[in-house]
Design a protein around this motif. Structure first.
Motif, PDB file in Angstrom:
ATOM      1  N   TYR A 129      -9.922 -17.151  34.776  1.00 23.60           N
ATOM      2  CA  TYR A 129     -10.644 -17.703  33.614  1.00 23.60           C
ATOM      3  C   TYR A 129     -12.135 -17.411  33.716  1.00 23.60           C
ATOM      4  O   TYR A 129     -12.781 -17.017  32.740  1.00 23.60           O
ATOM      5  CB  TYR A 129     -10.384 -19.214  33.527  1.00 23.60           C
ATOM      6  CG  TYR A 129     -11.422 -19.987  32.750  1.00 23.60           C
ATOM      7  CD1 TYR A 129     -11.513 -19.852  31.367  1.00 23.60           C
ATOM      8  CD2 TYR A 129     -12.309 -20.842  33.400  1.00 23.60           C
ATOM      9  CE1 TYR A 129     -12.470 -20.550  30.658  1.00 23.60           C
ATOM     10  CE2 TYR A 129     -13.269 -21.541  32.696  1.00 23.60           C
ATOM     11  CZ  TYR A 129     -13.356 -21.388  31.324  1.00 23.60           C
ATOM     12  OH  TYR A 129     -14.300 -22.085  30.634  1.00 23.60           O
ATOM     13  N   HIS A 130     -12.710 -17.582  34.900  1.00 23.27           N
ATOM     14  CA  HIS A 130     -14.138 -17.315  35.086  1.00 23.27           C
ATOM     15  C   HIS A 130     -14.462 -15.847  34.818  1.00 23.27           C
ATOM     16  O   HIS A 130     -15.451 -15.524  34.168  1.00 23.27           O
ATOM     17  CB  HIS A 130     -14.565 -17.670  36.519  1.00 23.27           C
ATOM     18  CG  HIS A 130     -14.452 -19.125  36.820  1.00 23.27           C
ATOM     19  ND1 HIS A 130     -13.816 -19.616  37.930  1.00 23.27           N
ATOM     20  CD2 HIS A 130     -14.875 -20.208  36.125  1.00 23.27           C
ATOM     21  CE1 HIS A 130     -13.848 -20.935  37.922  1.00 23.27           C
ATOM     22  NE2 HIS A 130     -14.488 -21.321  36.825  1.00 23.27           N
ATOM     23  N   VAL A 131     -13.599 -14.969  35.332  1.00 23.36           N
ATOM     24  CA  VAL A 131     -13.840 -13.536  35.131  1.00 23.36           C
ATOM     25  C   VAL A 131     -13.745 -13.192  33.642  1.00 23.36           C
ATOM     26  O   VAL A 131     -14.495 -12.371  33.126  1.00 23.36           O
ATOM     27  CB  VAL A 131     -12.848 -12.698  35.971  1.00 23.36           C
ATOM     28  CG1 VAL A 131     -13.091 -11.211  35.769  1.00 23.36           C
ATOM     29  CG2 VAL A 131     -12.983 -13.057  37.444  1.00 23.36           C
ATOM     30  N   GLN A 132     -12.814 -13.887  32.949  1.00 23.46           N
ATOM     31  CA  GLN A 132     -12.693 -13.727  31.495  1.00 23.46           C
ATOM     32  C   GLN A 132     -14.020 -14.041  30.795  1.00 23.46           C
ATOM     33  O   GLN A 132     -14.479 -13.308  29.935  1.00 23.46           O
ATOM     34  CB  GLN A 132     -11.651 -14.717  30.945  1.00 23.46           C
ATOM     35  CG  GLN A 132     -10.246 -14.410  31.297  1.00 23.46           C
ATOM     36  CD  GLN A 132      -9.685 -13.397  30.350  1.00 23.46           C
ATOM     37  OE1 GLN A 132     -10.278 -13.117  29.325  1.00 23.46           O
ATOM     38  NE2 GLN A 132      -8.563 -12.825  30.702  1.00 23.46           N
ATOM     39  N   THR A 178      -9.111  -4.721  28.270  1.00 21.20           N
ATOM     40  CA  THR A 178     -10.511  -4.973  28.635  1.00 21.20           C
ATOM     41  C   THR A 178     -10.590  -5.714  29.960  1.00 21.20           C
ATOM     42  O   THR A 178     -10.228  -6.878  30.053  1.00 21.20           O
ATOM     43  CB  THR A 178     -11.214  -5.790  27.539  1.00 21.20           C
ATOM     44  OG1 THR A 178     -11.133  -5.075  26.319  1.00 21.20           O
ATOM     45  CG2 THR A 178     -12.676  -6.020  27.892  1.00 21.20           C
ATOM     46  N   THR A 179     -11.038  -4.995  30.992  1.00 19.69           N
ATOM     47  CA  THR A 179     -11.249  -5.640  32.283  1.00 19.69           C
ATOM     48  C   THR A 179     -12.738  -5.933  32.420  1.00 19.69           C
ATOM     49  O   THR A 179     -13.553  -5.422  31.649  1.00 19.69           O
ATOM     50  CB  THR A 179     -10.841  -4.704  33.426  1.00 19.69           C
ATOM     51  OG1 THR A 179     -11.633  -3.515  33.320  1.00 19.69           O
ATOM     52  CG2 THR A 179      -9.371  -4.341  33.341  1.00 19.69           C
ATOM     53  N   PHE A 180     -13.065  -6.741  33.423  1.00 24.12           N
ATOM     54  CA  PHE A 180     -14.473  -7.026  33.660  1.00 24.12           C
ATOM     55  C   PHE A 180     -15.238  -5.726  33.940  1.00 24.12           C
ATOM     56  O   PHE A 180     -16.329  -5.512  33.422  1.00 24.12           O
ATOM     57  CB  PHE A 180     -14.648  -8.002  34.827  1.00 24.12           C
ATOM     58  CG  PHE A 180     -16.081  -8.203  35.222  1.00 24.12           C
ATOM     59  CD1 PHE A 180     -16.956  -8.856  34.376  1.00 24.12           C
ATOM     60  CD2 PHE A 180     -16.567  -7.688  36.419  1.00 24.12           C
ATOM     61  CE1 PHE A 180     -18.294  -9.015  34.713  1.00 24.12           C
ATOM     62  CE2 PHE A 180     -17.905  -7.847  36.768  1.00 24.12           C
ATOM     63  CZ  PHE A 180     -18.765  -8.506  35.913  1.00 24.12           C
ATOM     64  N   GLY A 181     -14.626  -4.838  34.708  1.00 26.96           N
ATOM     65  CA  GLY A 181     -15.282  -3.576  35.062  1.00 26.96           C
ATOM     66  C   GLY A 181     -15.674  -2.765  33.842  1.00 26.96           C
ATOM     67  O   GLY A 181     -16.807  -2.299  33.727  1.00 26.96           O
ATOM     68  N   ILE A 182     -14.729  -2.600  32.898  1.00 29.45           N
ATOM     69  CA  ILE A 182     -15.020  -1.796  31.709  1.00 29.45           C
ATOM     70  C   ILE A 182     -16.098  -2.457  30.858  1.00 29.45           C
ATOM     71  O   ILE A 182     -17.035  -1.809  30.392  1.00 29.45           O
ATOM     72  CB  ILE A 182     -13.731  -1.589  30.878  1.00 29.45           C
ATOM     73  CG1 ILE A 182     -12.762  -0.691  31.658  1.00 29.45           C
ATOM     74  CG2 ILE A 182     -14.058  -0.977  29.526  1.00 29.45           C
ATOM     75  CD1 ILE A 182     -11.427  -0.519  30.993  1.00 29.45           C
ATOM     76  N   ALA A 183     -15.974  -3.781  30.674  1.00 26.32           N
ATOM     77  CA  ALA A 183     -16.953  -4.497  29.848  1.00 26.32           C
ATOM     78  C   ALA A 183     -18.342  -4.402  30.478  1.00 26.32           C
ATOM     79  O   ALA A 183     -19.340  -4.161  29.799  1.00 26.32           O
ATOM     80  CB  ALA A 183     -16.541  -5.953  29.681  1.00 26.32           C
ATOM     81  N   LEU A 234      -9.274 -10.417  23.579  1.00 25.36           N
ATOM     82  CA  LEU A 234      -8.588 -11.578  22.990  1.00 25.36           C
ATOM     83  C   LEU A 234      -7.095 -11.333  22.819  1.00 25.36           C
ATOM     84  O   LEU A 234      -6.308 -12.270  22.789  1.00 25.36           O
ATOM     85  CB  LEU A 234      -9.174 -11.899  21.613  1.00 25.36           C
ATOM     86  CG  LEU A 234     -10.517 -12.609  21.570  1.00 25.36           C
ATOM     87  CD1 LEU A 234     -10.918 -12.816  20.116  1.00 25.36           C
ATOM     88  CD2 LEU A 234     -10.440 -13.950  22.283  1.00 25.36           C
ATOM     89  N   GLN A 235      -6.712 -10.071  22.631  1.00 24.02           N
ATOM     90  CA  GLN A 235      -5.336  -9.624  22.378  1.00 24.02           C
ATOM     91  C   GLN A 235      -4.818 -10.057  21.006  1.00 24.02           C
ATOM     92  O   GLN A 235      -3.678  -9.801  20.662  1.00 24.02           O
ATOM     93  CB  GLN A 235      -4.379 -10.127  23.466  1.00 24.02           C
ATOM     94  CG  GLN A 235      -4.725  -9.576  24.828  1.00 24.02           C
ATOM     95  CD  GLN A 235      -3.793 -10.094  25.882  1.00 24.02           C
ATOM     96  OE1 GLN A 235      -4.040 -11.121  26.497  1.00 24.02           O
ATOM     97  NE2 GLN A 235      -2.704  -9.379  26.099  1.00 24.02           N
ATOM     98  N   TYR A 236      -5.655 -10.767  20.257  1.00 20.97           N
ATOM     99  CA  TYR A 236      -5.229 -11.198  18.926  1.00 20.97           C
ATOM    100  C   TYR A 236      -6.465 -11.267  18.039  1.00 20.97           C
ATOM    101  O   TYR A 236      -7.462 -11.884  18.411  1.00 20.97           O
ATOM    102  CB  TYR A 236      -4.558 -12.568  19.001  1.00 20.97           C
ATOM    103  CG  TYR A 236      -4.306 -13.196  17.659  1.00 20.97           C
ATOM    104  CD1 TYR A 236      -3.336 -12.675  16.808  1.00 20.97           C
ATOM    105  CD2 TYR A 236      -5.052 -14.288  17.226  1.00 20.97           C
ATOM    106  CE1 TYR A 236      -3.123 -13.225  15.568  1.00 20.97           C
ATOM    107  CE2 TYR A 236      -4.838 -14.856  15.972  1.00 20.97           C
ATOM    108  CZ  TYR A 236      -3.876 -14.315  15.148  1.00 20.97           C
ATOM    109  OH  TYR A 236      -3.667 -14.857  13.918  1.00 20.97           O
TER     110      TYR A 236
END
Lengths: 237, 321
Positions: free
Chosen positions: B34-37, B152-157, B223-225
């Motif tokens: 959740y934090h990484v999100q 979307t991963t943290f790395g890409i963002a 978000l996937q949605y």
């Protein structure tokens, strides 16, 4: 040699005709001043020449080239530079950035550097404040900056609109000395002024506008001596 | 003055460290998924705010339709990955490019307008995009677009946010950027010096829109949605981005980054306060605006140089006392 030739220039603001067909010529190397009371069309003339307001008629030639319909941003590269009324410096940028924006259309780095140094030499107070925000300058310094910025465009013709506006008398005289110095260094100047006495002192030629028409024109000395200018514009004093 | 090469190296190392620390904490279980999100969302918001800063802060055009560009990037990229099986990176790029084109299209007619009128026109543009999406069955229409893969991963963002900041920083410091600043400060003076103000306004719009589109692509795959609601892709979202920009300070990139991160995290921290959240958040905004009316950074930048000067200043003043 004729640098600027204006033929029957007209400008409309909506249905109001601000310029009713004015003609004049500015020769290479001179100071040409346009005088007139409020609303006579002085500023409108300069704005029309530099494309900031659309012309509704007439033609303008600069060095023989027809620039009647040239967009305003293309003119500095041709050598026609307008220092607009009210100085309009970039208040949030530094003095140096303001000056460099004057050289925006140029690509000759060495020449820009040289001109920057000569502007700093002409206006030492700008050199002292080169890293300051332009908005923090006094009125007189802002006028110097506006003129210096114009000079960095390496103009052949510099249009100056009311450089004395809102300045203390002592500063006005200083600004006029700078105008003479800029002219002495080889730039032709088209000066619009409210301060007719001073403008006629430094100008070679003059024309007086009255409600959108040329009422009087000729050598500055003759215009100053002409009895009609007293009536039209200068008042009894 | 720190040497440019050295500062570049220090910055790269710092950025890598931040990434490393996040991954390390994540692997040790100190940072929950959740934090990484939330950190990924921070990066997406950084892209949105920095790109809006180019338009509003540096070029001085008051746009409040930024979510429209986000929506274009979000939906196009999702459509491409879900329906056409396009690789994610290509989909991000396509989302950005179409948003950039939309920026051009909206820029040309709208930029004849100034100030309030431009703001209303861009608001209208954003709503038009939303209503078009609402009526497009291919992307779910009013039901929303679901089943978007979580790419979307943290790395890409994080990487996209860095690229955005670097590109916009370099743009702002180039001749083009100086022309944009001139247009912001005084359009008439800029024109009279040979700056084609329309060109630079449209350029800023297109570039800002491009990055908003890439942020949109990251957003939908985060978000996937996607739902065509005002709070997700409409004016509420636009206003959220604008609030972050103004709070950070118009014309300051570091301000944008700080405000985007802080204002993304604060609502998450306030989740514990349930309904009071919607009272505390605006109060915070009002307090900051009262005491720092020009924003947190007020047009200044935080750099290694200024930090070095600050340390020296503290040292020398300590010396005197």
């Amino acid at each position: 040699m004729t640098l600027l030739e204006v033929e029957g220039l007209t400008v409309h603001y909506g249905v109001i005709q601000a310029l009713k067909g004015i003609s004049f010529r500015v020769e290479q190397g001179e100071i040409f001043t346009i005088l007139g009371s409020n609303g006579a069309g002085k500023t409108t003339t300069l704005k029309a020449l530099s494309g900031l307001v659309p012309k509704s008629g007439g033609r303008v030639f600069f060095e023989g080239r027809d620039i009647t319909t040239a967009p305003s941003h293309t003119l500095p590269a041709l050598g026609l530079v307008h220092v607009p009324e009210g100085r309009r410096i970039f208040a949030g940028l530094t003095v140096a950035d303001n000056l460099l924006l004057g050289a925006y259309h140029r690509r000759d780095k060495a020449g820009i550097k040289e001109d920057l140094e000569s502007v700093y030499e002409l206006f030492p107070r700008l050199a002292e404040r080169r890293k300051q925000d332009a908005g923090s300058l006094s009125g007189g310094e802002q006028q110097m900056l506006a003129m210096g910025r114009g000079l960095l465009s390496r103009p052949r013709l510099l249009l100056l609109d009311e450089p004395s506006m809102g300045l203390a008398p002592v500063l006005v005289e200083e600004i006029f000395r700078f105008i003479q110095e800029i002219n002495r260094r080889g730039t032709t100047i088209l000066l619009v002024e409210q301060n007719a006495h001073l403008a006629l002192e430094i100008a070679h030629k003059a024309c007086v506008l009255e409600t959108g028409r040329v009422a009087l024109s000729g050598a500055a000395r003759e215009v100053a001596a002409d009895g009609r200018i007293q009536e039209i514009y200068l008042g009894a004093g | 003055m720190v040497k440019p090469r050295l500062t570049g190296l220090i910055k790269i190392i710092l950025l890598l460290c931040i990434y490393g620390v996040v991954r390390l904490l994540e692997s040790r279980g100190l940072l929950l998924p959740y934090h990484v999100q939330v950190l990924s969302l921070c990066c997406i918001n950084v892209i949105l705010v920095v790109s809006l800063n180019l338009i509003n802060g540096f070029t001085g055009q008051f746009s409040i339709g930024h979510a429209g560009f986000l929506a274009i990037g979000a939906y196009l990229s999702a459509f491409l990955t879900v329906k056409m099986h396009v690789p994610f990176l290509a989909a991000i790029l396509c989302g950005g490019l179409l948003a950039g084109l939309a920026g051009l299209a909206v820029g040309l007619p709208a930029l004849r307008l100034r100030g309030d009128y431009l703001a209303i026109a861009t608001l209208g543009f954003g709503e038009i995009i939303r209503v078009i999406i609402l009526n497009m069955e291919a992307v779910g229409g009013a039901k929303g677009f679901s089943g978007i893969p979580k790419y979307t991963t943290f790395g890409i963002a994080y990487l996209t946010a860095i690229i955005t900041v670097v590109v916009i920083r370099n743009f702002v410091h180039s001749d083009y950027g100086r022309a944009c600043l001139a247009v912001r400060e005084d359009e008439i003076a800029a024109e009279s010096l040979g700056v084609n103000s329309t060109y630079f306004k449209v350029l800023a719009f297109a570039l800002g829109a491009f990055f908003a589109g890439t942020a949109g692509a990251l957003f939908s795959h985060y978000l996937q949605y996607m739902a065509p609601t005002p709070s997700q892709i409409g004016f509420v979202k636009s206003i959220d981005i604008l609030i972050m920009l103004v709070l950070g300070g118009l014309g300051s990139l570091t301000g944008s980054v700080i405000a985007a991160v802080v204002l993304t995290i604060i609502p998450e921290l306030l989740r514990g306060f349930a309904e009071y959240r919607m009272i505390i958040y605006p109060i915070l905004l009002i307090v900051v605006m009262l005491y720092l009316p020009a924003g947190l950074m007020a047009g200044r930048e935080l750099s290694l140089d200024s930090l070095a000067r600050l340390c020296k200043g503290v040292k020398s003043s300590a010396h005197y006392s």
